[in-house]
Design a protein around this motif. Sequence first.
Motif, PDB file in Angstrom:
ATOM      1  N   SER A 279       5.783  16.572 -13.209  1.00 19.84           N
ATOM      2  CA  SER A 279       4.597  16.466 -14.217  1.00 19.84           C
ATOM      3  C   SER A 279       4.506  15.609 -15.101  1.00 19.84           C
ATOM      4  O   SER A 279       5.543  15.016 -15.318  1.00 19.84           O
ATOM      5  N   LEU A 280       3.545  15.048 -15.595  1.00 22.07           N
ATOM      6  CA  LEU A 280       3.275  13.960 -16.663  1.00 22.07           C
ATOM      7  C   LEU A 280       3.854  14.340 -17.865  1.00 22.07           C
ATOM      8  O   LEU A 280       4.166  13.686 -18.564  1.00 22.07           O
TER       9      LEU A 280
ATOM     10  N   ALA B  82       2.566   8.321 -18.396  1.00 19.54           N
ATOM     11  CA  ALA B  82       2.184   9.036 -19.597  1.00 19.54           C
ATOM     12  C   ALA B  82       2.274   8.370 -20.905  1.00 19.54           C
ATOM     13  O   ALA B  82       1.273   8.305 -21.727  1.00 19.54           O
TER      14      ALA B  82
ATOM     15  N   ALA C 156      -5.417   9.042 -18.938  1.00 18.00           N
ATOM     16  CA  ALA C 156      -5.614   8.545 -17.665  1.00 18.00           C
ATOM     17  C   ALA C 156      -4.805   9.659 -16.784  1.00 18.00           C
ATOM     18  O   ALA C 156      -3.693   9.905 -17.026  1.00 18.00           O
ATOM     19  N   PRO C 157      -5.538  10.124 -15.969  1.00 18.10           N
ATOM     20  CA  PRO C 157      -4.992  11.513 -15.088  1.00 18.10           C
ATOM     21  C   PRO C 157      -3.826  10.903 -14.163  1.00 18.10           C
ATOM     22  O   PRO C 157      -2.786  11.556 -13.821  1.00 18.10           O
ATOM     23  N   ALA C 158      -4.000   9.730 -13.534  1.00 19.22           N
ATOM     24  CA  ALA C 158      -2.994   8.835 -12.484  1.00 19.22           C
ATOM     25  C   ALA C 158      -3.589   7.682 -12.241  1.00 19.22           C
ATOM     26  O   ALA C 158      -4.613   7.353 -12.538  1.00 19.22           O
TER      27      ALA C 158
ATOM     28  N   HIS D  29      -4.793   4.737  -9.767  1.00 14.84           N
ATOM     29  CA  HIS D  29      -5.692   4.897  -8.729  1.00 14.84           C
ATOM     30  C   HIS D  29      -5.022   4.360  -7.412  1.00 14.84           C
ATOM     31  O   HIS D  29      -5.283   4.803  -6.285  1.00 14.84           O
TER      32      HIS D  29
ATOM     33  N   TRP E  21      -0.552  15.620 -10.394  1.00  8.75           N
ATOM     34  CA  TRP E  21      -0.671  15.602 -11.671  1.00  8.75           C
ATOM     35  C   TRP E  21      -2.101  16.214 -12.284  1.00  8.75           C
ATOM     36  O   TRP E  21      -2.441  16.233 -13.300  1.00  8.75           O
ATOM     37  N   GLY E  22      -2.833  16.360 -10.868  1.00  9.10           N
ATOM     38  CA  GLY E  22      -4.352  17.048 -11.250  1.00  9.10           C
ATOM     39  C   GLY E  22      -5.292  15.905 -10.850  1.00  9.10           C
ATOM     40  O   GLY E  22      -6.636  16.253 -10.764  1.00  9.10           O
ATOM     41  N   ALA E  23      -5.153  14.658 -10.493  1.00 11.67           N
ATOM     42  CA  ALA E  23      -6.347  13.833 -10.140  1.00 11.67           C
ATOM     43  C   ALA E  23      -6.013  13.699  -8.698  1.00 11.67           C
ATOM     44  O   ALA E  23      -5.156  14.398  -7.979  1.00 11.67           O
TER      45      ALA E  23
END
Length: 919
Positions: free
Chosen positions: A344-345, A378, A384-386, A388, A413-415
């Motif tokens: 995870s982040l 991170a 930023a979620p991740a 692109h 990570w959620g994105a």
Amino acid sequence: MSARRIVGIDLGTTHTVVAWADPASAAAPEVFPVPQLVSAGEVEAQPLFPSFLYAPISGEVLPDPFGDAPWVLGVHARRRGGEVAGRLVASSKSWLAHAGVDRTAPILPWGAGEDDEALPRLSPVDAASRLLLHIKRAWNEAFLAYPLEKQDVVLTVPASFDEDARELTVEAARRAGLEVRLLEEPQAAFYDYMARAGKDELAALCQRSGGEALVLVCDVGGGTTDLSLIRVRPGEQRGAIEVERVAVGKHLLLGGDNMDLALAHLCESRLVESPDRLPPARFGQLVLACRAAKERLLGGDPPEDVAVTVLGKGARLIGSALSTRLAREEAERVVLDGFLPPASLADRPRRGGSALVAFGLPYERDVAITRHVAHFFARHAPGAPAPHALLLNGGVFRAKRIPERLADAIGAWGASRPEILPHADPDLAVARGAVVYGLSLLGRGVRIGGGSARGYYLGLSAGASGQRQAVCVVPRGAREGIRYDVPGRTFSLTVGRPARFPMYTSDEALDLPGAVVTPDLERFSALPPVSSAFEPGARPGEVTVSLAGELSAIGTLELACVETGADAGRRFRLTWDLRETSPDTAVETEGGVSSGKSTRPSAPVGGKRLEDAREAIARIYGKGRADVTPREVKDLVRELERILGERPTWTAETNRALFDVLWPGHKGRRRSADHERVFWQLAGYTLRPGFGHVLDEERAANLFSLFHERVVFAQEARTWQHFWIAWRRIAGGLEEAAQVAIRDLVDPFLAPSEKRLKKPKGIRAEPDADVVDLASSLERAPPGRRTELGGYLLERTWTERDPRIWAAIGRIGARVPAYASAHHVIPPNVAERWLDHLLREKWAEMPTAPRAAMEMARLTGDRARDVSERVRRDVERRLVAAGAREEWVQAVREVVAVEEADRAAFYGEGLPVGIRLVS
């Protein structure tokens, strides 16, 4: 016809690749197939030039069309190195970044030992140079009109390579007759992608990402993992695209080599019974065999399993071969679960435990690439979620499941799952991208912006507040070759005496030049400070200056201090090595970060007290003065302590200031026996440990010029004692030749009588214990000589119960040197024999035994240095039974950093910060 070519060279850990282009042509970069031996009698040009060097065995005659002798390079070198143990140089690029060894010394092949005198050896710098020289000769034969040394050559390096490694890479190119420009490998990979994708695809990427795209470049090579974050967005002009590098990751010695090592450890457990292990040379063969197996099992259309074989030696080449089978499922489990687990982040790389190593390279302790990626993103893209998109480079990403696993981990990570950018031929991309970069310098194509990935901050004197401060001198995003002035600030610079200039770097902080900050350890990293003396010999004082900083193309920071006011005009320059601080050497001190740690208090000595002390020395050793009494000579050290305080409180600055008065009067030591005794007492104490302070190399060399004069008053036992103690104290500042000269003098007094070594006349090797301490402290003497000395001392233990003998044996057999390069360590089988004797001792009667055992059994992770697991277990049990320090037990049990308190040498402590803020 163009008068030149743009040439890109990817000097990789596993392969070297060369590409080129004619800048007058619109053609895409071409790969230059490198001619090389592919079998014992066949030369073939191939796009991949394996970065391996093999030394043929006696009687093995191989063609040498490129002047590589006594080495063979390329495909055949890799193949033969997998068949013949101990004659292959692999991963030489990783050794360039290893600060724990002398990278200019002939230390490769690592772990080959000294028994084969016919085996050629070379340094990591020479290994890189030979690869480049082969390329140069092959190129010049193919392009007679365009000799490589006259072309525009771009040489790629890992983005995380520190300044030392970059400088050594440039030096390797110079030795091959090439002048090069360096480019970071992730940028080169992105240049290649941009050239192939075109502006339209870059614009489409921005649209798919919602206006601008964050692209994570993950370059997993043979020896390093490089992370870079790049932003792609539309430019201000219609149709224009702007590309900016946002951040660069820290140095990670983590890559395909680590995967090969993990597979080799798995296979080794089947080939030999625990706790036995393969010797270093045969384990090296196993690693190569596992590398080949990995490439098949994780490649296209893989088999269910592959045979992994380690051949025997000599006449028993086949008969003593060891073989097992490695299944595809096993390879996937080791690589995917071990190196690409979910992360995870919020995850951080694990710092504890032992790194999986085998050849002395300081590999990253946490091999989970996904955790390093999460921590990097991170830190540099908060909010930023991740990313692109992902641009994945390196041979490991040829295996389809590896890029998919990394993309899945980031998508969790959620994105949304990041887009994997198409990237054909990742093995060739960096070399081609280097050419595209070279063309961009000529105005052809998009240029990646962003400048320096880090900002640089000069540490300031804390002053009365006691709070650490630093001023930004070069901002993050700085351009190479541009001077950055520090506006609106004036500073006071120390002159006439040595001072320390701390430097901090941050890849997060965004400050303008002149900003004064508190360098907290969360956002700032400390570089090793520079020690310097402006106008040495002049009266100590301060001058008012302004500051300006400039970043060079190869990563050095030059700081100009320009005097202001009525006497304006003088310039004082300092240059920093912009490398990462080693956690083993950088420590927090009151004034900032010091390169070494002293547990003793430092007395703030200066002004009249120091002048009085200097005058006391000059009175005894300066021009002969009739009013100097014999008592004054005898009591000089006591007088200095009266002036300055007890000797343990003298700082390094104080010591060197005293030495610099003592040395010019060295001929005065001949005036009397007391003059000579006190001279050696002070010289050794004020110059210890012989390095770590400005001008120490010159000081140690000057003092050694007196060694061959020996002791003038040769009948004085106490003078001889201080003579030997002085050389022990400054041993770390003496080069190998000087240390060997000392050993040549004292060995006849230490060797058993049956050796019949002739003792030189006029020498008193007394007290014996001090001579033993000196000899055992000479870590730069060749391993064979040190082994010999240990044997002399071991024989004494049968009849002498002197704890200092075992302390000396422990120093000689230590797995981690106090100051020398790791290649000076004696062979582990010798240390095992000594430990066998030590384990039979009654430790209750030998107080030095536990520490000696720990030093000889300490785990380094280097198969060429470590004693066997069986011996380490025996030592561990004995240490526990003896109630030894838990830190010592842990050092035998797992790889841990050497505590500074356990090192005999320290350096750089006590110097004041050389610059303070005025306004």
